[in-house]
Design a protein around this motif. Sequence first.
Motif, short mmCIF file in Angstrom:
data_model
loop_
_atom_site.label_atom_id
_atom_site.label_comp_id
_atom_site.label_asym_id
_atom_site.label_seq_id
_atom_site.Cartn_x
_atom_site.Cartn_y
_atom_site.Cartn_z
N TRP A 1 45.08 37.08 36.96
CA TRP A 1 44.07 36.65 35.97
C TRP A 1 42.94 35.93 36.68
O TRP A 1 43.16 35.19 37.65
N VAL A 2 41.72 36.12 36.19
CA VAL A 2 40.54 35.48 36.76
C VAL A 2 39.68 34.89 35.64
O VAL A 2 39.69 35.39 34.52
N VAL B 1 36.35 34.17 33.47
CA VAL B 1 35.17 34.97 33.11
C VAL B 1 34.22 34.10 32.30
O VAL B 1 34.63 33.46 31.33
N TRP B 2 32.97 34.07 32.73
CA TRP B 2 31.93 33.40 31.96
C TRP B 2 31.06 34.50 31.37
O TRP B 2 30.49 35.29 32.10
N CYS C 1 39.89 33.90 30.37
CA CYS C 1 40.51 34.53 31.52
C CYS C 1 40.86 35.97 31.19
O CYS C 1 41.23 36.28 30.06
N SER C 2 40.74 36.83 32.18
CA SER C 2 40.96 38.26 31.96
C SER C 2 41.73 38.85 33.12
O SER C 2 41.65 38.37 34.25
N ASN C 3 42.48 39.93 32.83
CA ASN C 3 43.12 40.69 33.89
C ASN C 3 42.57 42.11 33.96
O ASN C 3 43.19 43.00 34.52
N GLU D 1 37.80 45.35 36.21
CA GLU D 1 36.37 45.14 36.48
C GLU D 1 36.04 43.68 36.81
O GLU D 1 35.07 43.40 37.51
N TYR D 2 36.84 42.73 36.30
CA TYR D 2 36.60 41.32 36.60
C TYR D 2 37.39 40.87 37.84
O TYR D 2 36.94 40.00 38.58
N VAL D 3 38.57 41.43 38.04
CA VAL D 3 39.45 41.00 39.13
C VAL D 3 38.92 41.44 40.49
O VAL D 3 38.86 40.64 41.43
N THR E 1 36.73 39.25 43.08
CA THR E 1 36.87 37.82 42.81
C THR E 1 37.47 37.13 44.04
O THR E 1 38.45 37.62 44.59
#
Length: 110
Positions: A18-19, A21-22, A33-35, A38-40, A43
């Motif tokens: 999990w990372v 996200v703003w 937080c998202s898994n 595209e966000y991970v 990072t």
Amino acid sequence: PSGAPSFDNNGLGGLDVWVPVWPATNSFEDGYCSNLKEYVIGTPEAQIYASEFECCQENFADQTSGFCISNLSNDQQPSAQPSLSNELGLPGQYVAVYANGYDDGYCSNL
């Protein structure tokens, strides 16, 4: 974690990390937080967490909106009214204890 994230079919986005996200508004209060892959991907390792709860606690604990924590599944939601069992402590539930100030604080389930 080391290397590329592994896949977990239980995760919303399929990744088991999990990372934070703003959103485009860049608002702390709207952060979550998202898994999602595209966000991970891309990072920094220091901002990758093993659980959504850990990610929210580390990045959004001071949200007055509580938006990140409110997105957690029910089994991860912090309880305002923990229930006591016959065993010592509260399994899986911890509170911050600041007996000697912030710097000496710790977590306890007792």
